[in-house]
Design a protein around this motif. Structure first.
Motif, PDB file in Angstrom:
ATOM      1  N   PRO A   1       3.694  25.506   4.590  1.00  0.00           N
ATOM      2  CA  PRO A   1       4.794  25.227   5.523  1.00  0.00           C
ATOM      3  C   PRO A   1       4.632  26.026   6.804  1.00  0.00           C
ATOM      4  CG  PRO A   1       5.535  26.641   3.715  1.00  0.00           C
ATOM      5  CD  PRO A   1       4.146  26.192   3.369  1.00  0.00           C
TER       6      PRO A   1
ATOM      7  N   LEU B   1      13.385   9.755   7.772  1.00  0.00           N
ATOM      8  CA  LEU B   1      13.478  11.163   7.380  1.00  0.00           C
ATOM      9  C   LEU B   1      12.439  11.934   8.177  1.00  0.00           C
ATOM     10  CD1 LEU B   1      14.583  13.403   5.452  1.00  0.00           C
ATOM     11  CD2 LEU B   1      12.724  12.794   3.899  1.00  0.00           C
TER      12      LEU B   1
ATOM     13  N   HIS C   1      11.293  16.134   9.308  1.00  0.00           N
ATOM     14  CA  HIS C   1      11.457  17.588   9.283  1.00  0.00           C
ATOM     15  C   HIS C   1      10.904  18.158  10.583  1.00  0.00           C
ATOM     16  CE1 HIS C   1      12.521  17.279   5.078  1.00  0.00           C
ATOM     17  NE2 HIS C   1      11.346  16.733   4.779  1.00  0.00           N
ATOM     18  N   ASP C   2      11.702  18.942  11.286  1.00  0.00           N
ATOM     19  CA  ASP C   2      11.236  19.559  12.524  1.00  0.00           C
ATOM     20  C   ASP C   2      10.159  20.594  12.198  1.00  0.00           C
ATOM     21  OD1 ASP C   2      11.030  21.188  14.929  1.00  0.00           O
ATOM     22  OD2 ASP C   2      12.866  20.195  15.578  1.00  0.00           O
TER      23      ASP C   2
ATOM     24  N   PRO D   1      14.333  24.919  11.629  1.00  0.00           N
ATOM     25  CA  PRO D   1      14.803  24.603  10.257  1.00  0.00           C
ATOM     26  C   PRO D   1      15.791  23.442  10.239  1.00  0.00           C
ATOM     27  CG  PRO D   1      15.934  26.544  11.071  1.00  0.00           C
ATOM     28  CD  PRO D   1      14.946  26.171  12.137  1.00  0.00           C
TER      29      PRO D   1
ATOM     30  N   THR E   1      16.382  19.226   9.402  1.00  0.00           N
ATOM     31  CA  THR E   1      15.961  17.986   8.745  1.00  0.00           C
ATOM     32  C   THR E   1      16.921  16.886   9.172  1.00  0.00           C
ATOM     33  OG1 THR E   1      15.003  19.122   6.841  1.00  0.00           O
ATOM     34  CG2 THR E   1      15.610  16.814   6.556  1.00  0.00           C
TER      35      THR E   1
ATOM     36  N   GLY F   1      21.879  15.265  10.059  1.00  0.00           N
ATOM     37  CA  GLY F   1      21.016  16.030   9.167  1.00  0.00           C
ATOM     38  C   GLY F   1      21.572  17.409   8.914  1.00  0.00           C
TER      39      GLY F   1
ATOM     40  N   THR G   1      16.252  29.814   7.600  1.00  0.00           N
ATOM     41  CA  THR G   1      14.796  29.657   7.609  1.00  0.00           C
ATOM     42  C   THR G   1      14.166  30.012   6.266  1.00  0.00           C
ATOM     43  OG1 THR G   1      14.623  31.901   8.522  1.00  0.00           O
ATOM     44  CG2 THR G   1      14.609  30.068  10.083  1.00  0.00           C
TER      45      THR G   1
ATOM     46  N   VAL H   1      14.165  26.843   3.821  1.00  0.00           N
ATOM     47  CA  VAL H   1      13.729  25.537   4.316  1.00  0.00           C
ATOM     48  C   VAL H   1      12.608  24.962   3.452  1.00  0.00           C
ATOM     49  CG1 VAL H   1      12.630  24.358   6.246  1.00  0.00           C
ATOM     50  CG2 VAL H   1      14.490  25.958   6.662  1.00  0.00           C
TER      51      VAL H   1
ATOM     52  N   ARG I   1      12.932  21.422   1.389  1.00  0.00           N
ATOM     53  CA  ARG I   1      12.147  20.240   1.722  1.00  0.00           C
ATOM     54  C   ARG I   1      11.330  19.751   0.523  1.00  0.00           C
ATOM     55  NH1 ARG I   1      10.028  21.726   7.908  1.00  0.00           N
ATOM     56  NH2 ARG I   1      12.112  21.660   8.877  1.00  0.00           N
TER      57      ARG I   1
END
Length: 390
Positions: free
Chosen positions: A100, A145, A147-148, A152, A154, A166, A171, A174, A178
């Motif tokens: 991640p 969907l 995720h940035d 943090p 979504t 979202g 952090t 996260v 996910r």
């Protein structure tokens, strides 16, 4: 008393000790990083196999569970965010990110916080129990969907809601959120086995990158240039300078003192009496008939210059793979799950090649097999050596 090698040399022993210590430090750092990633992958694999919810976990929550619905996970301090400008998000995917990215606790531009509360993850939906009400995202109605990668956040799109919304999470939670959201979504569409197979494939590839412990360097391996600070590189630079500097001095003009050209021009040249030209004996020239003009010879036709052959294209990058028209190599790229029909004409295929159910790998005995990503990959051929890419 200083330690020496068999020849009585002290510097060779010191050099061998430094080289061994440097190699051991490099190995320890690489091995520690490899073990951290291995532990993370195995933790995810264990969690994917034992990820089970319960009805008791939802006791006390201000929400009613549907028949057959169980609670997987809860997280307080979650914030509800909404996007000011509508954007189309990519479809949900069953991908696992074992590394991640590093996230910063910030809110991206164009996103506003509208509520905060408790996030609940079930086998049917994702729910936020906030102070202003409840917000549900049902897995069966998800159309997007995302995720940035730097924050943090979504974002989720569903069919029955026009605006994209979202969660903004702490952090530290996260990565866990996910991954569990991917498991819950895969479980809802009956595709958890695909996530587990993906983790098994990542573990098999990671096992091939385990670093090997280096050998001990002996004083006998030292070379004379190892005694020079910087070693072989210093010797090479000194040799290059020894060849380049004299050549530059030879090709350059000699130095001229300022004003020397003016001084030489101002000095009068010495006048000398020119010597008389020698007089040869008189020769009587008789009248002769003028010669006839010769015909100019026709020049021979110049043969045409041979055409320069077109430059040949550079060799393909294969990293040791045999030449083939499919572009398969060992350098990197995409794994091959459906190889070309003529693959065995250019690679040495293992027996039962086409019955494999994985991706294309090369075994340690040189044969290629379609068992990549499986536990018994290249079992009869001394194990997996490397992956074939396209």
């Amino acid at each position: 008393m200083a330690k020496t090698d068999s020849t009585g040399s002290t510097w060779r022993y010191r050099w061998a000790h430094r080289q061994t210590d440097r190699r051991q430090r490099t190995f320890r750092d690489a091995d520690m990083a490899w073990r951290r990633r291995d532990d993370a992958l195995r933790r995810l694999r264990t969690l994917a196999g034992s990820f089970q919810g319960s009805v008791e976990a939802g006791a006390g929550l201000p929400m009613e569970l549907a028949p057959g619905e169980v609670v997987f996970w809860t997280l307080p301090a979650a914030q509800l965010v909404e996007v000011r400008h509508t954007a189309v998000l990519p479809a949900p995917e069953l991908t696992v990110d074992p590394d991640p990215p590093t996230l910063r606790p910030r809110r991206p531009e164009g996103i506003k916080v509208t509520d905060a509360g408790l996030a609940v993850l079930t086998n049917r939906r994702l729910v936020l129990l906030g102070g202003r009400g409840r917000r549900d995202w049902a897995y069966g109605r998800m159309t997007g969907l995302a995720h940035d990668p730097a924050a943090p956040v979504t974002l989720i799109q569903v069919l029955d809601r026009r605006r994209t919304s979202g969660l903004l999470l702490p952090t530290g939670a996260v990565a866990d959120f996910r991954f569990k959201l991917a498991l819950a979504f895969a479980d809802a569409i009956e595709q958890r086995a695909a996530v587990i197979a993906q983790l098994d494939e990542l573990l098999a590839e990671h096992a091939q990158t385990q670093p090997f412990r280096p050998g001990i360097v002996t004083p006998a391996q030292a070379r004379p240039f190892a005694r020079v600070p910087g070693g072989r590189r210093t010797v090479a630079v000194a040799a290059a300078l020894a060849l380049v500097v004299p050549a530059m001095l030879f090709e350059s003009d000699p130095p001229v003192r300022p004003g020397s050209d003016v001084a030489s021009a101002a000095t009068p040249a010495a006048t000398a009496t020119p010597a008389p030209r020698p007089v040869g004996p008189a020769v009587q020239v008789e009248a002769t008939i003028a010669p006839k003009p010769r015909k100019k010879a026709t020049p021979a036709p110049t043969p045409p210059r041979p055409r320069t052959a077109a430059p040949q294209p550079a060799g393909e990058r294969r990293c040791g793979a045999p030449a083939n028209p499919f572009g398969y190599d060992f350098c990197g790229g995409y794994r091959i799950r459906k190889p070309a029909e003529r693959t065995c004409d250019f690679f040495e295929c293992a027996p039962g090649f086409w019955s494999g159910r994985g991706y294309l790998v090369q075994c340690r005995d040189g044969k290629v097999s379609l068992t990549g990503g499986q536990r018994a990959a290249c079992a009869d051929h001394q194990g997996v050596r490397r992956t074939v890419f396209t």
